[in-house]
Scaffold this active site. Structure first.
Site, PDB file in Angstrom:
ATOM      1  N   GLY A  34      11.620  -0.413 -13.127  1.00  0.00           N
ATOM      2  CA  GLY A  34      10.795  -0.156 -14.310  1.00  0.00           C
ATOM      3  C   GLY A  34       9.952   1.091 -14.147  1.00  0.00           C
ATOM      4  O   GLY A  34      10.111   2.054 -14.870  1.00  0.00           O
ATOM      5  N   ARG A  85      -5.252  -7.543   2.009  1.00  0.00           N
ATOM      6  CA  ARG A  85      -4.298  -8.410   2.702  1.00  0.00           C
ATOM      7  C   ARG A  85      -2.878  -8.125   2.230  1.00  0.00           C
ATOM      8  O   ARG A  85      -2.649  -7.970   1.023  1.00  0.00           O
ATOM      9  CB  ARG A  85      -4.648  -9.860   2.364  1.00  0.00           C
ATOM     10  CG  ARG A  85      -3.874 -10.886   3.154  1.00  0.00           C
ATOM     11  CD  ARG A  85      -4.713 -11.507   4.217  1.00  0.00           C
ATOM     12  NE  ARG A  85      -3.938 -12.366   5.092  1.00  0.00           N
ATOM     13  CZ  ARG A  85      -3.979 -13.695   5.039  1.00  0.00           C
ATOM     14  NH1 ARG A  85      -4.758 -14.296   4.183  1.00  0.00           N
ATOM     15  NH2 ARG A  85      -3.241 -14.414   5.869  1.00  0.00           N
ATOM     16  N   PRO A 138       4.917  -8.864   4.494  1.00  0.00           N
ATOM     17  CA  PRO A 138       5.123  -7.550   5.120  1.00  0.00           C
ATOM     18  C   PRO A 138       6.491  -6.950   4.814  1.00  0.00           C
ATOM     19  O   PRO A 138       6.630  -5.734   4.752  1.00  0.00           O
ATOM     20  CB  PRO A 138       4.996  -7.847   6.621  1.00  0.00           C
ATOM     21  CG  PRO A 138       4.288  -9.143   6.717  1.00  0.00           C
ATOM     22  CD  PRO A 138       4.605  -9.914   5.461  1.00  0.00           C
ATOM     23  N   GLU A 179       2.164   1.065  -6.527  1.00  0.00           N
ATOM     24  CA  GLU A 179       2.110   2.447  -6.988  1.00  0.00           C
ATOM     25  C   GLU A 179       1.558   3.417  -5.965  1.00  0.00           C
ATOM     26  O   GLU A 179       1.803   4.608  -6.020  1.00  0.00           O
ATOM     27  CB  GLU A 179       1.293   2.503  -8.291  1.00  0.00           C
ATOM     28  CG  GLU A 179       2.030   1.778  -9.392  1.00  0.00           C
ATOM     29  CD  GLU A 179       1.233   1.589 -10.670  1.00  0.00           C
ATOM     30  OE1 GLU A 179       1.219   2.521 -11.468  1.00  0.00           O
ATOM     31  OE2 GLU A 179       0.639   0.520 -10.864  1.00  0.00           O
TER      32      GLU A 179
END
Lengths: 173, 780, 332
Positions: free
Chosen positions: B284, B671, B675, B747
């Site tokens: 997107g 946090r 990962p 982002e």
């Protein structure tokens, strides 16, 4: 005679304009093969024809009469994933998953080319019969498959693990 | 802190977070929950041995690697017709004549729709104009003979097959009456301070121009970035059908609830009459919203009485889906002899259309970057007749950090100071404009960890000091930054079944972030369940919540909604447990979820499993819904993620070709929930940043206002060979003010990357390139 | 895509018989199918010629005869090509992507059309190559990829092939079959400069079919290479490319083959540079002078002036590599 798709004989389309990609997606409802550009610029539509990777978007289906096409659906199924599919999951070799079937089919074809000794742009010695499975060789040979999410590292890790290549990057030359 | 300064921060937050927050400014005192001052932080922040933080593989992985995850253009509906669009070839004017006879007569054609026969439609609600407005462009859709941009849809053909539809579309003949169009910034219509949600993109602290003039060290530079296109590999598509007066849309969207509401507005329906489903989105990056194609397809489906598939061609995506606008940014930095900033000026211009939601807000990253006595920020915008610009991964920050962080590198060089040291020296103690405290800011730690791991001490401060054969080698760094956002509208439902398994229902989206995976981890910890006992249902407008997959906020919004739903669920469970339960008489504050049930906080022996509670009550399932409170945490704290980006490049001295040989991102994003998927998101942002740095450019031909490189052969995105192994590390320091302690990560990777590459190129070559992308011709 | 009929030709004669005014020969389809989808090409009949010879055979003198239907990958991996004409193998693997190279045929590669964005934009841009007399929007538009040599006011497009640059340098011959029977044509004469007929990429007549490409025995080619410069590190068309073979004896250039890609409407045999090299000392100064001689006639456009310098630098670097002469490469 039609086209053998994942082992099944299917009829040629009556309209010669139909690409192999659209035959798969729209007529056979094998939508695992993706349409990203429909003009040979992204690799999402990569399938194997008689073991060789090609772009199904630029292939008119009628040209492939009698040929054997393997799509992502033919590589593995739910209970028995292809080892490369499993490695893609393990190494997070995708995000959105749209380029993924093309990457996987491409890699399967790519490894055969490498084993056969087909040279690439980064092959130093054209006379060599055995080409190293180096990171650079893998990256160059997979460059026809775009990924916009940026899963490139995971894709390389998955291929390297599956095909026993060195898993560490070569030092930049 | 000046009044104007306060304005920009409020404006920045509100702009991205939605209209409703303006109202809520007055309601700060009502702040109810753990994210507020004095409140008890989310208990999950402290949880160390649960599912959060584990590198769980994607739950939808097996489907994706088999190509079995259904995307929007892959849903088959009986009797479906295929759509093909014709696009205008002028930037402004009117359609003088449109000859559709040949198209109508072509084999297989079901319908040719133009402005002459399209159904009357209400204007599309422009994104940010209301809390569920979704349209990237509010131009009327095929309602008149006007042409508003070069590439606007002017006709739609429906046919039995895509081949027939495309061929018939090629037979349509259109003549235009062209009118003068604004297609260059120089000839643009108006040039004014840009606004974002009705407030100016401007901030002033002190007199920055005077401070700059007086500064002993200064840098004044202009950076230019071109337009960009998202180029998700999945082109926009929808498969849709009317059943009576109800519309069912299988879409590729980052906003299912917004799309359903907006489509209802356009077609004059109740919101409940539109159903939008979007379980998988093939990328997107800000582009998968409501554009003309879904509306046109629905209109055609209604006229033809047939289900319709519309799958945009790659060109079609360029023609009707906006990209990122070009920018011209002037950054001026003044510093004293010790390198302390006395002036930060970041001003510039970027074009938009009159129908798009915002100008590219490139000053956003500068707002909270560095301490300085004076600051002057301003985005000017002008209006062009072009396809609407829109949000693209880190709007503002992606290109704003190019100018700011390259200028910082230029200043460091002038000062003879290490660029990391210059940044650390200007680290602000509180938000330099709003004066608010930072919720959590550990950029210095990120820099130190990154520098050590990357081997920054091997960098020569002198450019052009390292050469290996034809290759010049250099290193650079830059700061990445992206704000924490949480938009209003979050809601979720948790349903427990008789076996004690849970299902989370939320109108969220999966476009590669690993939504179902990370949210299952969060919900499993929240509910005290094994991961396998939790499923997450998402991607459908019938589910709770108005949740945008944008602004890197989906995880926070969903996570907090699940937390609120969990609170409701606990209350319901205690009611259901009644007097025969070991939990009898306990209030919600006295219990926690653990081991598949509830237990007393300080006496774990008082426990009853969910299955037992439901079983005794004879209930097959128990559902509870919760809504996230308004995002008041951003009223109290300045909340941002950061990263220290390190790049090594090799520039060919013969040809000017640049190869990125190493890259490291060291992040401080709170946090990290998963990962494995988080590393992928960081890398993905960085790789798009490498594209921004070296090759990406939308070629907008100003003579006709037409995009010329509208395909993936001419618009270059990085290929495998362009992408080195990218190292990513993170501080993993929880943000006490964010749900689960986690700020967004989707982002930030693209921010700072362009500058890190440019700074490395300067270190390698001594060349300072200020026109992006940094193509080889600029390095010859 | 405009409707068409599809026929498969068993051999060259059948293919030529099937050809008519609105017929096109179809190889791997990697360019033609794309152009048909864009409705730039609208053949009434497609004659599939992938069933023609896909053999690579050694000729009596030690050259190679390459069937028109040989796929690009097969040509690049062929042992004799790699040993005797390494520049050709390198040029092929520098082009497109592996999937496309598995599909594309030798003849199709030769006859691929320009990638000029204005040529491709049938709906919205003018192009003399696509519609003679319409005008050219590239001359004053985006022309980074366009020609600096041999262009005309009517057309500034470039030929996009990598393989063809090597074939131009290797003195290849094209075998043709047409209405008047079989004939041969020097490869260098196949592609045209645009002049005032930019719609004609080649000198071929309607119905002409490429049946094979012949490489002459060329010992110098055993020491040859191909270098391509582009805007990303793979899967992009050339800004500039150089195919070169060089023979040096006692420090003097005794023979050379040199061609450029990405600079002209046709694969550009760098004859002026070759003349300037032969008999001269194999030094950087000689290489620079030769490159300068070739580019002296360059007429750059708005966006591609850099190619004049880039082409010279790349030529010097390639010649230096082949001569094993240290060249600074002109890195500024």
């Amino acid at each position: 005679m039609g086209i053998i798709v994942n082992g099944t004989d299917v009829a040629l389309p009556d309209d010669p304009r139909v690409s192999l990609l659209d035959l798969l997606r729209e007529r056979l409802r094998l939508s695992g093969t993706k349409k990203g550009c429909d003009q040979g610029a992204c690799g999402a539509c990569t399938v194997l024809v008689d073991g060789q990777r090609i772009l199904s978007c630029l292939a008119l289906a009628v040209q492939y009469e009698g040929r054997s096409v393997t799509t992502i659906e033919g590589l593995g199924d739910e209970g028995a994933l292809h080892p490369l599919q499993q490695a893609f999951i393990e190494h997070d070799g995708f995000q959105c998953g749209y380029c993924t079937p093309g990457q996987i089919c491409s890699a399967v074809g790519m490894i055969e080319e490498l084993r056969r000794g087909v040279p690439s742009h980064v092959t130093a010695d054209l006379a060599a019969t055995a080409i190293p499975h180096s990171r650079d060789e893998l990256r160059e040979r997979m460059s026809g498959n775009l990924c916009r999410c940026g899963a490139h590292n995971g894709i390389m890790d998955a291929i390297a693990e599956t095909y026993g290549a060195e898993t560490h990057a070569e030092a930049a030359e | 802190m000046s009044g104007e300064g306060k304005g920009i921060v409020d404006k920045g937050k509100e702009a991205v977070q939605g209209v409703a927050q303006t109202v809520m400014k007055k309601a700060v005192e009502l702040a109810p929950d753990s994210l507020m001052p004095g409140g008890r932080p989310d208990p999950l922040i402290r949880r160390q041995h649960g599912h959060i933080g584990k590198p769980v593989s994607r739950v939808d992985g097996p489907r994706k690697v088999r190509g079995a995850a259904p995307f929007a253009a892959e849903v088959a509906l009986d009797g479906m017709a295929y759509a093909s669009l014709a696009y205008s070839t002028i930037a402004k004017g009117r359609i003088a004549a449109i000859d559709t006879a040949a198209a109508e007569a072509a084999p297989g054609v079901v319908l040719v729709m133009t402005h002459r026969n399209a159904p009357r439609l209400n204007p599309p609600p422009r994104f940010l104009s209301g809390d569920k407005a979704a349209a990237g462009d509010d131009s009327p859709i095929m309602q008149d003979d006007r042409v508003r941009w070069n590439g606007e849809p002017v006709a739609l053909v429906l046919a039995e097959t895509q081949e027939q539809a495309d061929h018939a579309r090629s037979l349509i003949r259109i003549t235009y009456e062209e009118e003068p169009a604004a297609t260059t910034v120089a000839t643009a219509d108006g040039c004014e301070v840009g606004t974002f949600m009705g407030e100016p993109l401007r901030a002033v602290v002190g007199d920055a121009d005077a401070a700059l003039a007086a500064a002993p060290h200064k840098v004044e530079v202009v950076y230019r970035t071109p337009g960009h296109n998202h180029n998700a590999i999945e082109p926009h598509a929808a498969t849709l059908a009317w059943r009576g007066d109800e519309l069912f849309v299988h879409d590729a969207t980052q906003a299912v609830a917004h799309t359903a509401w907006s489509m209802a507005q356009i077609f004059g329906l109740e919101e409940s009459q539109v159903h939008v489903s979007s379980p998988f989105v093939g990328g997107g990056f800000g582009a998968k919203g409501l554009w003309q194609h879904q509306v046109l397809a629905a209109a055609a489906a209604r006229l033809a009485g047939r289900p319709v598939r519309i799958a945009l061609s790659r060109e079609g995506v360029y023609r009707i889906v906006g990209g990122r606008s070009p920018t011209e940014q002037r950054v001026a930095l003044g510093a004293d002899a010790d390198g302390r900033l006395t002036a930060i000026i970041h001003r510039g211009v970027t074009p938009k259309t009159r129908h798009s939601p915002m100008p590219e807000p490139f000053i956003l990253p500068t707002q909270s970057a560095y301490a300085s006595e004076t600051i002057a920020l301003e985005v000017k915008t002008c209006y062009l007749d072009m396809v609407a610009n829109t949000f693209m991964r880190a709007p503002g920050e992606a290109v704003g950090t190019v100018a700011l962080e390259c200028a910082m590198d230029e200043l460091a060089e002038q000062l003879g100071m290490d660029p990391i040291e210059l940044r650390i020296r200007n680290e602000p103690e509180k938000d330099p404009i709003s004066g608010r405290p930072f919720s959590s800011r550990n950029i210095v730690a990120a820099y130190r960890a990154g520098a050590e791991r990357f081997g920054w001490d091997r960098r020569s401060p002198t450019p052009r000091a390292r050469r290996e054969g034809e290759w010049l080698v250099g290193m650079g760094c830059a700061t990445a930054t992206y704000p924490y956002h949480r938009m209003p509208g979050g809601a979720a439902r948790i349903t427990l079944d008789a076996q004690g398994r849970a299902r989370v229902d939320v109108a969220a989206h999966e476009m590669g972030m690993g939504t179902a995976t990370a949210q299952a981890q969060v919900a499993a910890d929240r509910l005290g369940l094994p991961l396998e006992a939790v499923t997450v249902r998402y991607g459908d407008s019938s589910l709770p919540g108005v949740i945008l997959a944008g602004g890197s906020q989906q995880t926070a919004s969903v996570g907090l909604s699940v937390m609120m739903a969990h609170q409701e669920l606990v209350a319901e469970l205690l009611k259901l447990a009644g007097n025969d339960s070991p939990l009898a008489g306990l209030s919600a504050n006295e219990v926690e979820s653990a081991d598949g049930g509830l237990r007393k906080l300080d006496e774990p022996g008082h426990f009853e499993s969910y299955a037992s509670i439901l079983g005794r009550a004879g209930r097959g399932e128990l559902a509870a819904e919760g809504s996230a409170p308004m995002p008041l945490e951003t009223m109290h704290w300045s909340m941002h993620s950061h990263g220290a980006m390190f790049c090594e490049v090799r520039v060919n001295a013969v040809t000017g070709e640049t190869r990125v040989s190493r890259f490291l991102g060291s992040f401080d994003c709170g946090r990290i929930l998963n990962p494995k998927t988080a590393a992928s998101q960081f890398r993905g942002g960085i790789i798009m940043g490498l594209g921004l740095a070296l090759m990406e450019e939308t070629q907008f031909d100003e003579r006709k206002g037409r995009i010329m490189n509208r395909n993936l052969a001419d618009y270059h995105v990085p290929v495998h060979m362009d992408v080195p192994e990218i190292d990513v590390i993170w501080t993993d320091i929880p943000d006490p003010r964010a749900p689960m302690g986690a700020r967004g990560i989707g982002e930030i990777g693209i921010t700072g990357t362009g500058a890190a590459v440019a700074n490395a190129i300067h270190n390698a070559t001594g060349r300072r390139v200020r026109d992006f992308p940094i193509t080889l011709d600029q390095l010859l | 895509m405009t409707p068409f009929s599809y026929v498969r030709a068993a051999d060259a004669d059948a293919a030529v018989r099937h050809s008519g005014v609105d017929a096109k020969y179809l190889g791997g389809g990697t360019n033609l199918v794309d152009l048909m989808r864009e409705t730039i090409e609208r053949p009434g009949t497609l004659v599939d010629v992938t069933g023609l010879s896909a053999e690579i055979t050694e000729t009596d003198g030690g050259g190679l005869l390459i069937g028109a239907a040989v796929r690009n990958t097969a040509l690049a991996e062929h042992g004799l090509v790699r040993r005797r004409y390494p520049m050709l193998a390198r040029a092929i693997v520098a082009g497109a992507s592996p999937q496309i190279r598995n599909m594309a045929t030798v003849a199709g590669n030769i006859l691929q059309r320009t990638r000029c964005a204005y040529f491709y934009d049938r709906a919205g841009s003018r192009c003399n190559k696509r519609e003679p007399g319409q005008g050219c929007d590239a001359i004053d538009g985006f022309n980074r990829m366009h020609a600096i040599l041999g262009a005309s006011p009517a057309c500034v497009a470039t030929h996009p092939s990598d393989m063809c640059v090597a074939l131009a340098a290797l003195d290849a011959t094209v075998h043709l079959s047409g209405a008047d029977g079989e004939r041969r044509l020097p490869f260098a004469d196949l592609h045209r400069l645009p002049g005032d007929e930019p719609d004609r990429d080649t000198v071929l007549q309607p119905g002409d079919l490429i049946t094979a490409v012949e490489l002459p025995p060329l010992p110098i080619a055993a020491r040859s290479t191909y270098r391509k410069v582009r805007d990303r590190s793979s899967y992009a068309f050339a800004l500039v490319s150089v195919a070169a073979a060089l023979s040096v004896e006692n420090g003097t250039v005794t023979d050379v083959r040199l061609a450029l890609g990405g600079v002209a409407h046709k694969p550009w045999r760098a004859s002026k540079a070759e003349q300037a090299l032969c008999g001269q000392p194999a030094t950087e100064a000689t290489f620079r002078a030769a490159a300068a001689a070739e580019l002296a006639a360059a007429e750059p456009l708005r966006d591609n002036a850099f190619k004049v310098e880039l082409a010279q630098r790349t030529m010097v670097a390639v010649l230096g590599e082949l001569a094993e002469v240290e060249v600074l490469g002109g890195g500024a």
